[in-house]
Design a protein around this motif. Structure first.
Motif, PDB file in Angstrom:
ATOM      1  N   ALA A   1      -8.099  11.721  56.536  1.00 25.28           N
ATOM      2  CA  ALA A   1      -8.939  11.568  55.343  1.00 25.28           C
ATOM      3  C   ALA A   1      -8.142  11.802  54.070  1.00 25.28           C
ATOM      4  CB  ALA A   1     -10.130  12.532  55.411  1.00 25.28           C
ATOM      5  N   ASP A   2      -7.018  12.493  54.167  1.00 22.99           N
ATOM      6  CA  ASP A   2      -6.189  12.707  52.972  1.00 22.99           C
ATOM      7  C   ASP A   2      -5.679  11.392  52.397  1.00 22.99           C
ATOM      8  OD1 ASP A   2      -4.721  12.753  55.499  1.00 22.99           O
ATOM      9  OD2 ASP A   2      -2.915  13.083  54.284  1.00 22.99           O
ATOM     10  N   LEU A   3      -5.665  10.330  53.224  1.00 25.23           N
ATOM     11  CA  LEU A   3      -5.192   9.019  52.755  1.00 25.23           C
ATOM     12  C   LEU A   3      -6.329   8.126  52.264  1.00 25.23           C
ATOM     13  CD1 LEU A   3      -2.565   8.213  55.551  1.00 25.23           C
ATOM     14  CD2 LEU A   3      -2.168   9.247  53.302  1.00 25.23           C
ATOM     15  N   TRP A   4      -7.569   8.600  52.350  1.00 26.40           N
ATOM     16  CA  TRP A   4      -8.706   7.763  51.979  1.00 26.40           C
ATOM     17  C   TRP A   4      -8.682   7.264  50.533  1.00 26.40           C
ATOM     18  CZ3 TRP A   4     -13.667  10.126  54.652  1.00 26.40           C
ATOM     19  CH2 TRP A   4     -13.554   9.921  56.043  1.00 26.40           C
ATOM     20  N   PRO A   5      -8.230   8.040  49.550  1.00 21.91           N
ATOM     21  CA  PRO A   5      -8.206   7.477  48.187  1.00 21.91           C
ATOM     22  C   PRO A   5      -7.359   6.211  48.081  1.00 21.91           C
ATOM     23  CG  PRO A   5      -8.012   9.858  48.086  1.00 21.91           C
ATOM     24  CD  PRO A   5      -7.885   9.475  49.542  1.00 21.91           C
ATOM     25  N   GLN A   6      -6.333   6.086  48.926  1.00 18.93           N
ATOM     26  CA  GLN A   6      -5.522   4.864  48.928  1.00 18.93           C
ATOM     27  C   GLN A   6      -6.143   3.767  49.798  1.00 18.93           C
ATOM     28  OE1 GLN A   6      -3.625   8.041  49.785  1.00 18.93           O
ATOM     29  NE2 GLN A   6      -3.768   8.182  47.546  1.00 18.93           N
ATOM     30  N   ARG A   7      -6.980   4.175  50.753  1.00 21.62           N
ATOM     31  CA  ARG A   7      -7.499   3.216  51.724  1.00 21.62           C
ATOM     32  C   ARG A   7      -8.945   2.792  51.461  1.00 21.62           C
ATOM     33  NH1 ARG A   7      -5.315   6.003  57.411  1.00 21.62           N
ATOM     34  NH2 ARG A   7      -3.204   5.120  57.332  1.00 21.62           N
ATOM     35  N   LEU A   8      -9.728   3.633  50.767  1.00 19.20           N
ATOM     36  CA  LEU A   8     -11.157   3.374  50.585  1.00 19.20           C
ATOM     37  C   LEU A   8     -11.486   3.275  49.098  1.00 19.20           C
ATOM     38  CD1 LEU A   8     -12.608   5.980  53.141  1.00 19.20           C
ATOM     39  CD2 LEU A   8     -12.042   3.575  53.535  1.00 19.20           C
ATOM     40  N   PRO A   9     -11.919   2.098  48.637  1.00 20.03           N
ATOM     41  CA  PRO A   9     -12.206   1.917  47.209  1.00 20.03           C
ATOM     42  C   PRO A   9     -13.283   2.853  46.669  1.00 20.03           C
ATOM     43  CG  PRO A   9     -12.061  -0.202  48.327  1.00 20.03           C
ATOM     44  CD  PRO A   9     -12.047   0.841  49.396  1.00 20.03           C
ATOM     45  N   HIS A  10     -14.248   3.271  47.513  1.00 23.63           N
ATOM     46  CA  HIS A  10     -15.331   4.111  46.996  1.00 23.63           C
ATOM     47  C   HIS A  10     -14.950   5.585  46.927  1.00 23.63           C
ATOM     48  CE1 HIS A  10     -16.006   4.335  51.408  1.00 23.63           C
ATOM     49  NE2 HIS A  10     -16.480   5.540  51.154  1.00 23.63           N
ATOM     50  N   VAL A  11     -13.740   5.941  47.373  1.00 28.67           N
ATOM     51  CA  VAL A  11     -13.275   7.329  47.281  1.00 28.67           C
ATOM     52  C   VAL A  11     -12.317   7.442  46.102  1.00 28.67           C
ATOM     53  CG1 VAL A  11     -12.042   9.195  48.435  1.00 28.67           C
ATOM     54  CG2 VAL A  11     -13.573   7.716  49.749  1.00 28.67           C
ATOM     55  N   ALA A  12     -12.778   8.147  45.067  1.00 28.61           N
ATOM     56  CA  ALA A  12     -11.968   8.286  43.861  1.00 28.61           C
ATOM     57  C   ALA A  12     -10.982   9.450  43.964  1.00 28.61           C
ATOM     58  CB  ALA A  12     -12.879   8.494  42.647  1.00 28.61           C
ATOM     59  N   ARG A  13     -11.373  10.498  44.684  1.00 30.21           N
ATOM     60  CA  ARG A  13     -10.523  11.688  44.817  1.00 30.21           C
ATOM     61  C   ARG A  13     -10.848  12.374  46.129  1.00 30.21           C
ATOM     62  NH1 ARG A  13     -11.267  17.222  44.211  1.00 30.21           N
ATOM     63  NH2 ARG A  13     -13.486  16.799  43.831  1.00 30.21           N
ATOM     64  N   LEU A  14      -9.809  12.908  46.787  1.00 38.93           N
ATOM     65  CA  LEU A  14     -10.032  13.686  47.999  1.00 38.93           C
ATOM     66  C   LEU A  14      -8.923  14.719  48.146  1.00 38.93           C
ATOM     67  CD1 LEU A  14     -11.396  12.470  51.375  1.00 38.93           C
ATOM     68  CD2 LEU A  14      -9.530  14.126  51.320  1.00 38.93           C
ATOM     69  N   ASP A  15      -9.319  15.982  48.166  1.00 39.80           N
ATOM     70  CA  ASP A  15      -8.384  17.075  48.391  1.00 39.80           C
ATOM     71  C   ASP A  15      -8.673  17.658  49.773  1.00 39.80           C
ATOM     72  OD1 ASP A  15      -7.331  16.820  45.798  1.00 39.80           O
ATOM     73  OD2 ASP A  15      -8.941  18.062  44.980  1.00 39.80           O
TER      74      ASP A  15
END
Length: 316
Positions: free
Chosen positions: A182-196
């Motif tokens: 999930a740490d890579l989701w901001p690069q992979r998922l357009p609806h995720v703006a930020r993930l720490d």
């Protein structure tokens, strides 16, 4: 290191404007605790029969995620559930207690939560840490049970579950890796703006995420995920959007035909008092169900479709 020491005892209680049988039913149904109780993240049944069960619980304590194995025994006639940790998490050396429900009057009851515990090395700082965690979690759990029991006739309306499933002609390991990272989701998922994301203990992930919905609004959520490789991830949102009081879910990967079926499951508890404040005057719980279902389903399905594209490309 010594794991024995002085036994400490605590008692917390709450008056509930609901029948004792209703309160006991909530206490006894441990599988629903992550949905009902703020500190509880996930429960796995290890053994179970009509009179007893062994469970592993993941829960927060003073901000940290702990897990332990407990045995619980049921006395439905006496409205009592006893529990004892078989394997405790430091600084707890031993922990046990009982939930006791007593009818008080016409449709009302008293719920008591008893704890006894000892601390590793009997260290004063460990005792104080445990007392603080027991006080905080007990108060939260009793408050949650009171609220649930007093609106038990509405639970079928307020709590709902739904699934989204996408078939993928892909290797399940690649799909699982996509969901796990999930740490890579901001690069992979357009609806995720930020993930720490932090993973101090393997398989236990703590994450904060900003997501956008179809109407353009952005929601900030905080979650704890427990990873069961190679086919399941469960999670509990510890900070939820305003329309909810609780949100739990899971991702599962199951072999199917020429690939895998990947399912996202959500279970939501709605907050009735927030419906008109957020959705507008005259809006109902039914409107809130539709709104939340649509928002969560859209994001889940989009995630699954992107996971499919990623994993199918790896298979070639």
């Amino acid at each position: 290191m010594s794991v024995t020491g002085t036994k400490h005892h605590t008692l917390h209680s709450v008056a509930v404007a609901a029948p004792a049988a209703v309160v006991y039913g909530i206490v006894a149904d441990v599988a629903k605790w992550p949905q009902y109780f703020g500190p509880n993240v996930h429960v796995e049944h290890l053994e179970q029969d009509a009179s007893a069960e062994r469970i592993r619980i993941w829960a927060t304590a003073n901000g940290a995620v702990k897990n332990w194995v407990s045995r619980r025994t049921f006395d439905a006639e006496g409205l009592r559930v006893d529990f004892r940790q078989e394997v405790s998490a430091p600084p707890v050396a031993s922990m046990g207690g009982a939930w006791v429900v007593s009818p008080v009057g016409d449709g009302t009851s008293l719920l008591e939560l008893h704890h006894d515990f000892s601390a590793v090395d009997d260290a004063p700082e460990h005792v104080e840490w445990i007392k603080a965690a027991v006080d905080r979690n007990s108060a939260t759990e009793l408050s949650n049970i009171k609220e649930l029991a007093e609106q038990h006739e509405r639970l079928d309306e307020l709590v709902f579950t739904f699934d989204d499933t996408v078939h993928m002609k892909a290797d399940g390991r690649d799909v699982f890796d996509f969901l796990d990272r999930a740490d890579l989701w901001p690069q992979r998922l357009p609806h995720v703006a930020r993930l720490d994301l932090t993973e101090d203990e393997p398989g236990v992930q703590v994450m904060a995420m900003d997501t956008s919905t179809a109407d353009g609004s952005v929601h900030t959520t905080e979650s704890i995920r427990v990873v069961f490789a190679p086919d399941r991830i469960v999670y509990k949102q510890t900070t939820v959007p305003g329309l909810m009081t609780a949100h739990t879910g899971r991702w599962t990967v199951a072999p199917s035909g020429d690939g895998v079926d990947v399912t996202s499951r959500h279970t939501v508890t709605l907050k009735p008092s927030a419906v008109e404040k957020i959705l507008g005057e005259g809006k109902t719980v039914a409107d809130a169900r539709a709104y939340v279902h649509r928002a969560l389903s859209t994001n889940s399905t989009n995630t699954l479709k992107l996971a499919r594209a990623h994993a199918e490309a790896l298979r070639g």
